[in-house]
Design a protein around this motif. Structure first.
Motif, mmCIF file in Angstrom:
data_model
loop_
_atom_site.group_PDB
_atom_site.id
_atom_site.type_symbol
_atom_site.label_atom_id
_atom_site.label_comp_id
_atom_site.label_asym_id
_atom_site.label_seq_id
_atom_site.Cartn_x
_atom_site.Cartn_y
_atom_site.Cartn_z
ATOM 1 N N MET A 111 0.848 -1.184 0.000
ATOM 2 C CA MET A 111 0.000 0.000 0.000
ATOM 3 C C MET A 111 0.887 1.237 0.000
ATOM 4 N N ILE A 112 0.464 2.218 -0.774
ATOM 5 C CA ILE A 112 1.281 3.400 -0.974
ATOM 6 C C ILE A 112 1.495 4.201 0.313
ATOM 7 N N PHE A 113 0.532 4.187 1.210
ATOM 8 C CA PHE A 113 0.678 4.980 2.434
ATOM 9 C C PHE A 113 1.791 4.417 3.331
ATOM 10 N N TRP A 114 1.895 3.112 3.399
ATOM 11 C CA TRP A 114 2.983 2.524 4.185
ATOM 12 C C TRP A 114 4.328 2.840 3.539
ATOM 13 N N LYS A 115 4.397 2.729 2.210
ATOM 14 C CA LYS A 115 5.644 3.025 1.511
ATOM 15 C C LYS A 115 6.024 4.495 1.667
ATOM 16 N N LEU A 116 5.030 5.376 1.623
ATOM 17 C CA LEU A 116 5.300 6.805 1.842
ATOM 18 C C LEU A 116 5.866 7.036 3.232
ATOM 19 N N PHE A 117 5.223 6.434 4.229
ATOM 20 C CA PHE A 117 5.691 6.602 5.601
ATOM 21 C C PHE A 117 7.128 6.112 5.741
ATOM 22 N N TYR A 118 7.392 4.906 5.285
ATOM 23 C CA TYR A 118 8.726 4.310 5.406
ATOM 24 C C TYR A 118 9.770 5.142 4.653
ATOM 25 N N ALA B 33 18.079 15.572 -3.013
ATOM 26 C CA ALA B 33 18.686 14.460 -3.756
ATOM 27 C C ALA B 33 18.141 13.118 -3.277
ATOM 28 N N LEU B 34 17.976 12.968 -1.967
ATOM 29 C CA LEU B 34 17.438 11.715 -1.439
ATOM 30 C C LEU B 34 15.982 11.511 -1.848
ATOM 31 N N ILE B 35 15.189 12.579 -1.766
ATOM 32 C CA ILE B 35 13.773 12.468 -2.142
ATOM 33 C C ILE B 35 13.666 12.091 -3.616
ATOM 34 N N GLN B 36 14.455 12.754 -4.469
ATOM 35 C CA GLN B 36 14.412 12.468 -5.905
ATOM 36 C C GLN B 36 14.769 11.016 -6.179
ATOM 37 N N ASN B 37 15.794 10.525 -5.526
ATOM 38 C CA ASN B 37 16.208 9.139 -5.725
ATOM 39 C C ASN B 37 15.101 8.169 -5.307
ATOM 40 N N GLU B 38 14.463 8.440 -4.199
ATOM 41 C CA GLU B 38 13.434 7.524 -3.688
ATOM 42 C C GLU B 38 12.144 7.577 -4.511
ATOM 43 N N VAL B 39 11.657 8.781 -4.823
ATOM 44 C CA VAL B 39 10.327 8.880 -5.422
ATOM 45 C C VAL B 39 10.328 8.766 -6.940
ATOM 46 N N VAL B 40 11.435 9.149 -7.587
ATOM 47 C CA VAL B 40 11.488 9.064 -9.044
ATOM 48 C C VAL B 40 12.182 7.773 -9.481
ATOM 49 N N GLU B 41 13.381 7.537 -8.948
ATOM 50 C CA GLU B 41 14.184 6.408 -9.412
ATOM 51 C C GLU B 41 13.705 5.074 -8.839
ATOM 52 N N LYS B 42 13.625 4.976 -7.511
ATOM 53 C CA LYS B 42 13.313 3.678 -6.886
ATOM 54 C C LYS B 42 11.840 3.303 -6.995
ATOM 55 N N ASN B 43 10.950 4.221 -6.627
ATOM 56 C CA ASN B 43 9.534 3.878 -6.559
ATOM 57 C C ASN B 43 8.738 4.264 -7.805
ATOM 58 N N GLY B 44 9.253 5.163 -8.637
ATOM 59 C CA GLY B 44 8.558 5.557 -9.855
ATOM 60 C C GLY B 44 7.215 6.216 -9.620
ATOM 61 N N TRP B 45 7.097 6.936 -8.506
ATOM 62 C CA TRP B 45 5.823 7.584 -8.185
ATOM 63 C C TRP B 45 5.536 8.793 -9.050
ATOM 64 N N MET B 46 6.580 9.340 -9.680
ATOM 65 C CA MET B 46 6.407 10.506 -10.537
ATOM 66 C C MET B 46 7.567 10.597 -11.509
ATOM 67 N N THR B 47 7.414 11.463 -12.497
ATOM 68 C CA THR B 47 8.473 11.663 -13.485
ATOM 69 C C THR B 47 9.476 12.696 -12.959
ATOM 70 N N THR B 48 10.600 12.763 -13.647
ATOM 71 C CA THR B 48 11.606 13.773 -13.293
ATOM 72 C C THR B 48 11.027 15.169 -13.465
ATOM 73 N N ALA C 64 2.344 11.633 -5.309
ATOM 74 C CA ALA C 64 2.522 10.179 -5.352
ATOM 75 C C ALA C 64 1.198 9.453 -5.172
ATOM 76 N N VAL C 65 0.399 9.906 -4.239
ATOM 77 C CA VAL C 65 -0.888 9.244 -3.982
ATOM 78 C C VAL C 65 -1.852 9.456 -5.147
ATOM 79 N N VAL C 66 -1.923 10.676 -5.663
ATOM 80 C CA VAL C 66 -2.825 10.947 -6.796
ATOM 81 C C VAL C 66 -2.361 10.194 -8.043
ATOM 82 N N ASN C 67 -1.047 10.154 -8.280
ATOM 83 C CA ASN C 67 -0.529 9.410 -9.437
ATOM 84 C C ASN C 67 -0.761 7.908 -9.307
ATOM 85 N N ALA C 68 -0.920 7.419 -8.076
ATOM 86 C CA ALA C 68 -1.203 5.998 -7.856
ATOM 87 C C ALA C 68 -2.674 5.663 -8.106
#
Length: 190
Positions: free
Chosen positions: A1-8, A26-41, A70-74
């Motif tokens: 579930m996206i909410f748990w992943k967001l929290f973690y 830099a950390l946020i970009q790596n996590e949300v764009v690269e690792k989780n793919g929640w949004m585009t660059t 992230a939640v809306v894109n999901a």
């Protein structure tokens, strides 16, 4: 579930980021764009730009907008997007807040210790590196254009970047004034 992943994700970002909001980007970009793919660059770049011009700390603003996007894109509703924004904001400050309560008490007690002073000196260097990494992450084709296909945007972006850098570094012009000037130049040019 996206909410748990967001929290973690944002708890992890909050506890491992030293140096404030810009170091966090830099950390946020790596996590949300690269690792989780929640949004585009491009979406992330827009979030960072919006976070910089809205009142409040840039790191928390970025977490807030990222949580919502992230939640809306999901595929969830904008109402749940607000819950995602709150969760990301809360998560990113939770452990640092608790840690700061503990560390500030210990630091006050041991502020003259040479090991503490040496540790803080090393952390200052790490913070400069993290802020530089955040700046380099924003030097992308989405922000500057490319010399081959978007020559006008690329040239304008480079000139504007150089002018703002010189104005803020050499002439110490207020960042607020520079933001306003860049906004007007952006409206006129584009």
């Amino acid at each position: 579930m996206i909410f748990w992943k967001l929290f973690y994700t944002f708890v992890k970002i909050g506890i491992f980021t030293f140096g404030g909001g810009y170091a966090m980007i830099a950390l946020i970009q790596n996590e949300v764009v690269e690792k989780n793919g929640w949004m585009t660059t491009q979406e992330f770049t827009d979030i960072v730009a919006t976070s910089q011009i809205t009142p409040g700390p840039v790191g928390i603003n970025t977490a807030t907008y990222t949580g919502y996007t992230a939640v809306v894109n999901a595929g969830y509703s904008p109402t749940l997007g607000v819950a995602g924004a709150f969760l990301a904001s809360f998560s990113v400050i939770l452990l640092p807040f608790i840690l700061m309560l503990i560390v500030s008490r210990l630091l006050h007690k041991h502020k003259d210790n040479p090991i503490v002073a040496a540790t803080l000196s090393v952390l200052r260097l790490a913070v400069v590196g993290l802020i530089a990494a955040a700046a380099l992450l924003l030097l992308t084709a989405e922000n500057f254009g490319t010399p081959g296909t978007q020559t006008f945007q690329f040239v304008c972006s480079c000139i504007l970047f150089a002018a703002v850098f010189i104005a803020s570094w050499k002439y110490k012009i207020s960042p607020i004034l520079l933001i306003l000037i860049c906004g007007v130049v952006g409206v006129v040019i584009y």
